[in-house]
Design an enzyme around this catalytic site. Structure first.
Site, short mmCIF file in Angstrom:
data_model
loop_
_atom_site.label_atom_id
_atom_site.label_comp_id
_atom_site.label_asym_id
_atom_site.label_seq_id
_atom_site.Cartn_x
_atom_site.Cartn_y
_atom_site.Cartn_z
N GLU A 81 0.13 -0.38 -21.00
CA GLU A 81 0.67 -1.27 -19.96
C GLU A 81 2.11 -0.86 -19.67
O GLU A 81 2.89 -0.56 -20.58
CB GLU A 81 0.57 -2.70 -20.51
N ASP A 104 1.04 -3.14 -7.74
CA ASP A 104 0.42 -4.34 -7.18
C ASP A 104 1.51 -5.31 -6.73
O ASP A 104 2.38 -5.67 -7.52
CB ASP A 104 -0.46 -4.98 -8.27
N LYS A 108 0.26 -13.48 -3.58
CA LYS A 108 0.21 -14.95 -3.58
C LYS A 108 1.42 -15.52 -4.32
O LYS A 108 1.77 -15.03 -5.41
CB LYS A 108 -1.07 -15.43 -4.28
N ASP A 140 4.43 -0.50 0.10
CA ASP A 140 4.14 -0.71 1.53
C ASP A 140 4.33 -2.18 1.88
O ASP A 140 4.18 -2.56 3.03
CB ASP A 140 2.68 -0.34 1.84
#
Ligand code: SAM
Length: 197
Positions: A81, A104, A108, A140
């Site tokens: 990780e 990522d 939300k 992005d």
């Protein structure tokens, strides 16, 4: 697997010699995915060492095969990780450049706390970088980018540097190519650990 970097101890920092040969510059790519960026960098800079960090076994296996086929001896992959690697396994002052490319964005609101670009992570990055070492972040996702820049400014212990697409050799990552093909543009943040930090 050949090409894989397996820590001797998962609960203690690496010995510097395990990850960097003869004081050569070390670059770390967090969440390296299928490794297009890592391999292109390793090919371009044979006098630097590269470690890709990736948590998905399938991607690690594929990338190990690519590393073996390519014959590159300066690229390795660590199945772990990202945050844990930076906080606990990278020795202090040993990384020349640390790359976080297309992570990522956890769009939300209730998931924002999972985003990597926050204070504790910045502090771990700063400790792992050598003085003058650089941290490069690309996404992005415009909202995540501004959110991350605000936090980086509040953290305040890095110098911001200019980073245009052609500032230096920087191969496109798999996700970057995919997103640019969809017409999205990339947002870039380049920071340096001050020399006297
Ligand atoms: C969106 S992809 C980007 C891959 C590559 N950096 C690129 O730009 O093409 C994110 C990658 O990071 C890996 N990843 C996500 N979170 C991670 C974490 N916390 N630790 C290690 N790898 C992670 C995912 O498995 C995936 O391969």
């Amino acid at each position: 697997m050949p090409g894989e970097l397996v820590p001797a101890d998962y609960f203690a920092p690496f010995n510097v010699e395990e990850i960097r040969s003869n004081g050569r510059p070390l670059e770390v790519d967090l969440g390296c995915g299928d490794g297009a960026f890592l391999l292109a960098m390793a090919r371009e800079y044979p006098d630097r060492d590269f470690i890709g960090v990736e948590r998905l076994l399938g991607r690690v296996r594929k990338l190990c095969k690519k590393i073996t086929r390519s014959g590159l001896s300066n690229a390795r992959i660590l199945r772990l990780e990202s945050r844990y690697t930076v906080e606990w396994l990278l020795p202090k002052n040993c990384v020349s450049r640390l790359h976080l490319l297309c992570p990522d964005p956890w769009p939300k609101y209730r998931h924002h706390r999972r985003r990597l670009m926050q204070n504790d992570f910045f502090e771990a990055v700063r400790q792992a970088l050598e003085p003058g070492g650089e941290f490069l972040f690309m996404t992005d996702h415009e909202e995540y980018f501004h959110w991350a820049c605000e936090r980086m400014d509040a953290y305040g212990k890095f110098e911001r540097l200019e980073w245009q697409e052609d500032t230096f050799f920087y191969p496109k990552t798999d996700f970057q190519m995919q997103w640019e093909a969809e017409g999205k543009s990339m947002w870039r943040l380049r920071c340096r650990k001050p020399i006297n930090a």
